[in-house]
Every structure is written in structure tokens, then in C-alpha cells.
Design an enzyme around this catalytic site. Structure first.
Site, short mmCIF file in Angstrom:
data_model
loop_
_atom_site.label_atom_id
_atom_site.label_comp_id
_atom_site.label_asym_id
_atom_site.label_seq_id
_atom_site.Cartn_x
_atom_site.Cartn_y
_atom_site.Cartn_z
N ARG A 65 59.24 49.35 38.60
CA ARG A 65 57.89 49.02 39.03
C ARG A 65 57.89 49.04 40.55
NH1 ARG A 65 53.14 46.14 37.48
NH2 ARG A 65 52.25 44.99 39.21
N HIS A 83 50.16 54.33 35.72
CA HIS A 83 50.43 53.03 35.09
C HIS A 83 50.42 53.21 33.56
CE1 HIS A 83 51.02 48.87 34.85
NE2 HIS A 83 49.91 48.40 35.38
N GLN A 127 50.45 50.18 30.83
CA GLN A 127 49.17 49.46 30.78
C GLN A 127 48.17 50.18 29.89
OE1 GLN A 127 48.18 46.42 32.42
NE2 GLN A 127 46.50 46.71 30.96
N ASP A 160 39.13 47.02 38.02
CA ASP A 160 40.42 46.61 38.59
C ASP A 160 40.14 46.03 39.97
OD1 ASP A 160 43.13 46.27 38.93
OD2 ASP A 160 43.59 48.39 39.23
N CYS A 197 43.00 44.94 33.91
CA CYS A 197 44.46 44.88 33.76
C CYS A 197 45.08 43.63 34.38
CB CYS A 197 45.10 46.15 34.32
SG CYS A 197 44.71 46.49 36.04
N ARG A 207 50.35 44.15 26.25
CA ARG A 207 51.39 44.78 27.06
C ARG A 207 52.76 44.61 26.41
NH1 ARG A 207 51.10 45.47 32.49
NH2 ARG A 207 52.93 46.80 32.25
#
Length: 331
Positions: free
Chosen positions: A108, A135, A138, A232, A273, A318
Site C-alpha cells: 500500500r 485501488h 476496494q 471520496d 471508501c 473489504r
């Protein structure tokens, strides 16, 4: 022929077919059902993974750790200060060392080239927990959440992303919607639309799967009749503080409000998210409220706390979807 992802990296969804993504989503549902029923599934007993974090996270770290332990694996977490990667040791050398210790590597961080280098040199599956460009884990959680709310019938439904449509989440949503036959709408300022290369990659995929891609600055045009409204944060981790003023001014017209949700279908859901700046109960939220007089940024608190908001189901998912990725690539 059945889907076989054993030994594969999971770096971006453009590398996976519709059939492969469907397989991961079905596997995610199975793992979620087993988790909730208390059915043990330590299918990867004896394996070990390492989590390499240049960017900190709550959901990504916890999802990988709990998912791995549910599967019977050992986990090592390396935070930004616990690894020499990129400082005293190249990414390529780090990959070759860790690939001898571990069965899988999660990354990450910032540059997509970093996770690509890890994947090319580790000799074991590498999973992208987030980069500036993509991503992918996600996205699986997002789509599983959409499936759960629409009786697993998502083809032809419309997902609208509001705000900075050039960011990693919006780019990745365009890809997965195109792969699964969902209409994707990017709604934001003209200068914040997805890059041309992503758009050109997705157009033929969307056409093949019978769905559309729309870019618009008009909120009403975007959200009328939508099934999913997604947003987001306006400023991502690692960006300088200097961008806040300009970003708030540019994107405030694309805040998800109750009026925006009213334009969508009555059964529409709201996704984010996380983390979200929907109130002033965070250090940054309080700071920006004092600086700019703004108490809610990308989403109104009333929407975030509404029945239409599925953000915490999305966050839980997730874990189930990451578990599916790890199992499918390590089994």
C-alpha cells in the site's frame, strides 16, 4: 474451464477478465457466509504474508490481517518506518528477499510502478492495497456491497462517482463497472475527469459488456435515476496542505447531499471508501471547518448517517473480498 488464479498478482483490475472478477466476488460471498456462520476456513494453514505500508490505513491493514488469520496464515506488518525499501534497499532487492520469506506480499503506497516492480521480482503473489493510480481490492468490496443491495442483479445499473474523478477510486470504478456491465458516470469539474488512457482502455470493454461510460459536469444529469452514488475525500493522503483551499472551492458543488440522493432512484444507495469528512469529529475536519467555514465536505452528515448509506457494510466487505483474493492466488 474453471477459473484458476493461483500464483497471480493482483495489481489492477484491467488485468482480470469479467469471469475472473465474478469468481472473486462469488468466493467473497462464500467467505462472508462462512465467517458469519462461524464455519472455520483455515485453508492456508502454514503460509505467511507480509504487509508493506508506505501509506497508513485502518481498513486495509485490518482486512488483510484478519482475513489472513481466518485463513490460518501468519502476518507481518511493516509500517512506513520499519522497512528499508526504497531507502537503503531497492524495491527489486526487497522483493527478492521477502519472496523467500513469505508466500504473499501486500503493498500500500504511492507509485503503481513500485507494486509492479514488487510483482515482477518477488516470485510470489503481490496484492495492491492502494497506489496513486489504482485501488483494486476496494473495488471488489464496493461491488459486493452493490450486489447485496440489488439481489445480485447489477448488470445495467448505474453508478455515479461525484467529485475528483481522476483519482484512483474513480479510475478503478470505471474499470470494474465496464467489466461487469454497469453504467459508469463520472461527475465533476472538466479538469478532474479520468485520464484519456483509462477512458480509452475502458470504452471497448464497456461496449462488449453492454454498458456505458459518461463524463459530465452536470449533477442533475449524472444522478437522475442512478442506483449508486459514490464519493471520496477531496484531498488524498500525501498531498500538500496548500491544495485544500482550491480543492474545496472547486469540488463543493459536487458534495453528496440529500437533494442529490433524491435525484437518484428511491432504492439508491450511497457508498464511500472511507474515511469520510462528513462532520467535524476529526482533527482534520475540525481544522478545515475553522479555516474554511465548512463543516461537511464530500458528503453531508445526513446522507452519511441515512438508511441509504452502506459505507460500513462496504468497509466490512473489504475483509471478505481481500480474503478471496489471497485464497485464490495462494491456494
Amino acid at each position: 474451464m474453471g477459473v484458476n488464479l493461483s500464483g497471480r498478482n493482483f495489481l489492477r483490475l484491467l488485468d482480470f477478465s469479467t469471469e475472473e472478477i465474478d469468481y472473486l466476488l462469488k468466493l467473497s460471498k462464500n467467505f462472508k457466509d462462512m465467517k458469519r456462520a462461524g464455519v472455520p476456513h483455515r485453508y492456508l494453514e502454514g503460509k505467511n504474508i507480509v504487509l508493506l505500508f508506505q501509506k497508513t490505513s485502518t481498513r486495509t491493514r485490518c482486512a488483510f490481517e484478519v482475513g489472513a488469520m481466518d485463513l490460518g496464515m501468519g502476518v507481518t506488518y511493516l509500517d512506513p518506518g520499519s522497512s528499508q525499501m526504497g531507502k537503503k534497499e531497492s524495491i527489486e532487492d526487497t522483493a527478492r528477499v521477502l519472496g523467500r520469506f513469505y508466500d504473499g506480499i501486500e503493498f500500500r503506497g504511492f507509485a503503481q510502478t513500485d507494486v509492479e516492480d514488487l510483482g515482477a521480482n518477488a516470485g510470489v503473489p503481490v496484492w495492491n492495497g492502494l497506489t496513486t493510480e489504482w485501488h483494486p481490492t476496494q473495488m471488489l468490496a464496493d461491488i459486493l456491497t452493490v450486489q447485496e443491495n440489488f439481489n445480485y442483479d447489477i448488470k445495467g445499473r448505474t453508478l455515479v462517482f461525484m467529485g475528483d474523478c481522476k483519482n484512483n477510486v474513480a479510475r478503478s470504478l470505471m474499470v470494474i463497472c465496464s467489466k461487469l456491465g454497469m453504467n459508469f458516470v463520472a461527475c465533476g469539474p472538466k479538469d478532474d475527469m479520468p485520464a484519456d488512457d483509462v477512458l480509452e482502455a475502458c470504452k471497448p470493454i464497456a461496449a462488449e459488456n453492454g454498458c456505458t461510460i459518461t463524463l459530465t459536469e452536470d449533477v442533475k444529469e449524472a444522478c437522475t435515476g442512478a442506483d449508486v452514488i459514490y464519493t471520496d475525500v477531496w484531498v488524498s493522503m500525501g498531498e500538500p496542505d496548500e491544495v485544500w483551499a482550491e480543492r474545496i472551492e472547486r469540488l463543493k458543488a459536487y458534495r453528496v447531499t440529500k437533494e442529490v440522493m433524491a435525484m437518484a432512484k428511491p432504492e439508491a444507495i450511497f457508498l464511500h471508501c472511507l474515511p469520510a469528512f462528513h462532520d467535524t469529529n476529526t482533527t482534520i475536519g475540525a481544522e478545515k471547518a475553522e479555516q474554511f467555514g465548512i463543516t461537511e465536505m464530500e458528503v453531508e452528515d445526513e446522507v452519511f448517517e441515512s438508511k441509504q448509506s452502506k459505507v460500513f457494510d462496504e468497509a466490512e466487505n473489504r475483509m471478505h473480498t481481500i480474503k478471496a483474493v489471497m485464497y485464490a492466488t495462494l491456494k
